[in-house]
Design a protein around this motif. Structure first.
Motif, PDB file in Angstrom:
ATOM      1  N   HIS A  87      -4.948  28.383   2.011  1.00 51.41           N
ATOM      2  CA  HIS A  87      -4.409  28.968   3.240  1.00 51.41           C
ATOM      3  C   HIS A  87      -3.793  27.947   4.176  1.00 51.41           C
ATOM      4  CE1 HIS A  87      -6.172  32.718   2.058  1.00 51.41           C
ATOM      5  NE2 HIS A  87      -7.356  32.141   1.936  1.00 51.41           N
ATOM      6  N   THR A  88      -3.839  26.684   3.825  1.00 50.40           N
ATOM      7  CA  THR A  88      -3.258  25.656   4.688  1.00 50.40           C
ATOM      8  C   THR A  88      -2.054  25.041   3.985  1.00 50.40           C
ATOM      9  OG1 THR A  88      -4.779  24.023   3.797  1.00 50.40           O
ATOM     10  CG2 THR A  88      -5.432  25.103   5.831  1.00 50.40           C
ATOM     11  N   PRO A  89      -1.081  24.605   4.756  1.00 51.42           N
ATOM     12  CA  PRO A  89       0.115  24.010   4.157  1.00 51.42           C
ATOM     13  C   PRO A  89      -0.202  22.694   3.439  1.00 51.42           C
ATOM     14  CG  PRO A  89       0.372  24.276   6.531  1.00 51.42           C
ATOM     15  CD  PRO A  89      -1.005  24.711   6.185  1.00 51.42           C
ATOM     16  N   LEU A  90       0.615  22.362   2.458  1.00 50.79           N
ATOM     17  CA  LEU A  90       0.404  21.138   1.691  1.00 50.79           C
ATOM     18  C   LEU A  90       0.484  19.883   2.555  1.00 50.79           C
ATOM     19  CD1 LEU A  90       2.361  21.731  -1.631  1.00 50.79           C
ATOM     20  CD2 LEU A  90      -0.091  21.458  -1.335  1.00 50.79           C
ATOM     21  N   ASP A  91       1.350  19.897   3.554  1.00 51.66           N
ATOM     22  CA  ASP A  91       1.531  18.705   4.385  1.00 51.66           C
ATOM     23  C   ASP A  91       0.261  18.300   5.121  1.00 51.66           C
ATOM     24  OD1 ASP A  91       4.123  18.495   3.567  1.00 51.66           O
ATOM     25  OD2 ASP A  91       4.907  19.655   5.243  1.00 51.66           O
ATOM     26  N   GLU A  92      -0.665  19.215   5.297  1.00 55.94           N
ATOM     27  CA  GLU A  92      -1.926  18.884   5.954  1.00 55.94           C
ATOM     28  C   GLU A  92      -2.932  18.268   4.987  1.00 55.94           C
ATOM     29  OE1 GLU A  92      -3.499  22.214   8.055  1.00 55.94           O
ATOM     30  OE2 GLU A  92      -1.653  22.557   9.162  1.00 55.94           O
ATOM     31  N   HIS A  93      -2.563  18.179   3.719  1.00 57.86           N
ATOM     32  CA  HIS A  93      -3.488  17.667   2.717  1.00 57.86           C
ATOM     33  C   HIS A  93      -2.978  16.399   2.048  1.00 57.86           C
ATOM     34  CE1 HIS A  93      -6.240  20.990   2.917  1.00 57.86           C
ATOM     35  NE2 HIS A  93      -5.196  21.791   2.995  1.00 57.86           N
ATOM     36  N   LEU A  94      -2.282  15.562   2.786  1.00 52.99           N
ATOM     37  CA  LEU A  94      -1.849  14.293   2.234  1.00 52.99           C
ATOM     38  C   LEU A  94      -3.073  13.427   1.937  1.00 52.99           C
ATOM     39  CD1 LEU A  94       1.205  13.345   4.453  1.00 52.99           C
ATOM     40  CD2 LEU A  94       1.222  13.974   2.056  1.00 52.99           C
ATOM     41  N   SER A  95      -3.052  12.770   0.817  1.00 49.76           N
ATOM     42  CA  SER A  95      -4.150  11.884   0.453  1.00 49.76           C
ATOM     43  C   SER A  95      -3.897  10.511   1.070  1.00 49.76           C
ATOM     44  CB  SER A  95      -4.247  11.765  -1.068  1.00 49.76           C
ATOM     45  OG  SER A  95      -5.237  10.836  -1.411  1.00 49.76           O
ATOM     46  N   TYR A  96      -4.592  10.229   2.160  1.00 45.06           N
ATOM     47  CA  TYR A  96      -4.387   8.966   2.857  1.00 45.06           C
ATOM     48  C   TYR A  96      -4.868   7.782   2.031  1.00 45.06           C
ATOM     49  CZ  TYR A  96      -3.265  11.868   6.818  1.00 45.06           C
ATOM     50  OH  TYR A  96      -2.676  12.789   7.634  1.00 45.06           O
ATOM     51  N   MET A  97      -5.840   8.001   1.148  1.00 48.88           N
ATOM     52  CA  MET A  97      -6.308   6.911   0.290  1.00 48.88           C
ATOM     53  C   MET A  97      -5.221   6.517  -0.708  1.00 48.88           C
ATOM     54  SD  MET A  97      -9.169   6.026   1.400  1.00 48.88           S
ATOM     55  CE  MET A  97      -9.823   5.003   0.121  1.00 48.88           C
ATOM     56  N   LYS A  98      -4.564   7.478  -1.329  1.00 51.16           N
ATOM     57  CA  LYS A  98      -3.489   7.171  -2.277  1.00 51.16           C
ATOM     58  C   LYS A  98      -2.338   6.463  -1.578  1.00 51.16           C
ATOM     59  CE  LYS A  98      -4.405  11.073  -5.346  1.00 51.16           C
ATOM     60  NZ  LYS A  98      -3.859  12.337  -5.872  1.00 51.16           N
ATOM     61  N   ILE A  99      -1.993   6.938  -0.394  1.00 53.86           N
ATOM     62  CA  ILE A  99      -0.898   6.327   0.351  1.00 53.86           C
ATOM     63  C   ILE A  99      -1.274   4.911   0.773  1.00 53.86           C
ATOM     64  CG2 ILE A  99       0.466   6.478   2.460  1.00 53.86           C
ATOM     65  CD1 ILE A  99       0.240   9.539   2.182  1.00 53.86           C
ATOM     66  N   THR A 100      -2.505   4.710   1.241  1.00 49.48           N
ATOM     67  CA  THR A 100      -2.949   3.393   1.686  1.00 49.48           C
ATOM     68  C   THR A 100      -2.986   2.407   0.534  1.00 49.48           C
ATOM     69  OG1 THR A 100      -4.267   4.398   3.436  1.00 49.48           O
ATOM     70  CG2 THR A 100      -4.813   2.137   2.820  1.00 49.48           C
ATOM     71  N   PHE A 101      -3.571   2.790  -0.591  1.00 51.30           N
ATOM     72  CA  PHE A 101      -3.645   1.875  -1.727  1.00 51.30           C
ATOM     73  C   PHE A 101      -2.269   1.542  -2.285  1.00 51.30           C
ATOM     74  CE2 PHE A 101      -8.154   3.377  -2.360  1.00 51.30           C
ATOM     75  CZ  PHE A 101      -8.708   2.203  -1.877  1.00 51.30           C
ATOM     76  N   SER A 102      -1.385   2.527  -2.346  1.00 49.82           N
ATOM     77  CA  SER A 102      -0.043   2.227  -2.848  1.00 49.82           C
ATOM     78  C   SER A 102       0.727   1.357  -1.848  1.00 49.82           C
ATOM     79  CB  SER A 102       0.719   3.509  -3.158  1.00 49.82           C
ATOM     80  OG  SER A 102       0.920   4.274  -2.001  1.00 49.82           O
ATOM     81  N   ALA A 103       0.531   1.573  -0.557  1.00 51.92           N
ATOM     82  CA  ALA A 103       1.193   0.740   0.451  1.00 51.92           C
ATOM     83  C   ALA A 103       0.680  -0.696   0.377  1.00 51.92           C
ATOM     84  CB  ALA A 103       0.959   1.313   1.848  1.00 51.92           C
ATOM     85  N   LEU A 104      -0.627  -0.882   0.205  1.00 54.98           N
ATOM     86  CA  LEU A 104      -1.173  -2.238   0.046  1.00 54.98           C
ATOM     87  C   LEU A 104      -0.622  -2.905  -1.203  1.00 54.98           C
ATOM     88  CD1 LEU A 104      -4.898  -1.753   1.107  1.00 54.98           C
ATOM     89  CD2 LEU A 104      -3.116  -3.012   2.319  1.00 54.98           C
ATOM     90  N   PHE A 105      -0.494  -2.144  -2.283  1.00 48.24           N
ATOM     91  CA  PHE A 105       0.081  -2.690  -3.505  1.00 48.24           C
ATOM     92  C   PHE A 105       1.517  -3.153  -3.277  1.00 48.24           C
ATOM     93  CE2 PHE A 105       2.696  -1.923  -7.270  1.00 48.24           C
ATOM     94  CZ  PHE A 105       2.112  -2.827  -8.146  1.00 48.24           C
ATOM     95  N   PHE A 106       2.335  -2.303  -2.649  1.00 51.36           N
ATOM     96  CA  PHE A 106       3.732  -2.657  -2.411  1.00 51.36           C
ATOM     97  C   PHE A 106       3.862  -3.811  -1.419  1.00 51.36           C
ATOM     98  CE2 PHE A 106       4.837   1.768  -3.893  1.00 51.36           C
ATOM     99  CZ  PHE A 106       5.476   1.336  -5.041  1.00 51.36           C
ATOM    100  N   LEU A 107       2.989  -3.877  -0.414  1.00 50.82           N
ATOM    101  CA  LEU A 107       3.024  -5.007   0.511  1.00 50.82           C
ATOM    102  C   LEU A 107       2.669  -6.311  -0.199  1.00 50.82           C
ATOM    103  CD1 LEU A 107       1.435  -3.479   3.723  1.00 50.82           C
ATOM    104  CD2 LEU A 107       3.765  -4.303   3.446  1.00 50.82           C
ATOM    105  N   GLY A 108       1.654  -6.266  -1.044  1.00 48.58           N
ATOM    106  CA  GLY A 108       1.265  -7.453  -1.798  1.00 48.58           C
ATOM    107  C   GLY A 108       2.360  -7.890  -2.755  1.00 48.58           C
ATOM    108  N   LEU A 109       2.949  -6.941  -3.458  1.00 50.05           N
ATOM    109  CA  LEU A 109       4.033  -7.258  -4.372  1.00 50.05           C
ATOM    110  C   LEU A 109       5.251  -7.789  -3.616  1.00 50.05           C
ATOM    111  CD1 LEU A 109       4.940  -7.204  -7.327  1.00 50.05           C
ATOM    112  CD2 LEU A 109       5.759  -4.877  -6.925  1.00 50.05           C
ATOM    113  N   GLY A 110       5.545  -7.212  -2.472  1.00 51.41           N
ATOM    114  CA  GLY A 110       6.654  -7.688  -1.648  1.00 51.41           C
ATOM    115  C   GLY A 110       6.426  -9.110  -1.161  1.00 51.41           C
ATOM    116  N   TYR A 111       5.202  -9.414  -0.750  1.00 50.36           N
ATOM    117  CA  TYR A 111       4.879 -10.769  -0.300  1.00 50.36           C
ATOM    118  C   TYR A 111       5.005 -11.758  -1.454  1.00 50.36           C
ATOM    119  CZ  TYR A 111       2.321 -14.720   1.568  1.00 50.36           C
ATOM    120  OH  TYR A 111       1.959 -15.978   1.972  1.00 50.36           O
ATOM    121  N   LEU A 112       4.528 -11.378  -2.627  1.00 50.45           N
ATOM    122  CA  LEU A 112       4.619 -12.235  -3.806  1.00 50.45           C
ATOM    123  C   LEU A 112       6.082 -12.498  -4.169  1.00 50.45           C
ATOM    124  CD1 LEU A 112       3.045 -13.663  -6.086  1.00 50.45           C
ATOM    125  CD2 LEU A 112       3.235 -11.536  -7.370  1.00 50.45           C
ATOM    126  N   LEU A 113       6.899 -11.458  -4.174  1.00 48.22           N
ATOM    127  CA  LEU A 113       8.325 -11.637  -4.454  1.00 48.22           C
ATOM    128  C   LEU A 113       9.005 -12.507  -3.403  1.00 48.22           C
ATOM    129  CD1 LEU A 113       9.336  -8.051  -5.603  1.00 48.22           C
ATOM    130  CD2 LEU A 113       9.264 -10.115  -7.000  1.00 48.22           C
TER     131      LEU A 113
END
Length: 72
Positions: A38-64
């Motif tokens: 009964h709730t829209p999908l946008d209210e169910h974003l997985s903040y853990m998935k977003i956070t872990f992927s953002a940390l991965f991309f930040l680390g990879l960006g720093y390494l590059l």
């Protein structure tokens, strides 16, 4: 490095669009698996998935960045 960050933004955009197209719960979806119908999908974003992927991309960006800096 600008192209890298552009590709990262494209990755999140495509991830979001694909998750909307296939709304059933799955491991790769940007949305959480435990959600009410009964709730829209946008209210169910997985903040853990977003956070872990953002940390991965930040680390990879720093390494590059460090690798490209050493080459100059």
């Amino acid at each position: 490095m600008k192209i890298y960050w552009f590709l990262v933004i494209c990755f999140y955009f495509v991830w979001y669009l694909l998750s909307h197209q296939y709304p059933e719960p799955s491991g790769w979806s940007i949305f959480t698996a435990n959600r009410s119908t009964h709730t829209p999908l946008d209210e169910h974003l997985s903040y853990m998935k977003i956070t872990f992927s953002a940390l991965f991309f930040l680390g990879l960006g720093y390494l590059l960045y460090r690798i490209l800096q050493k080459r100059d």
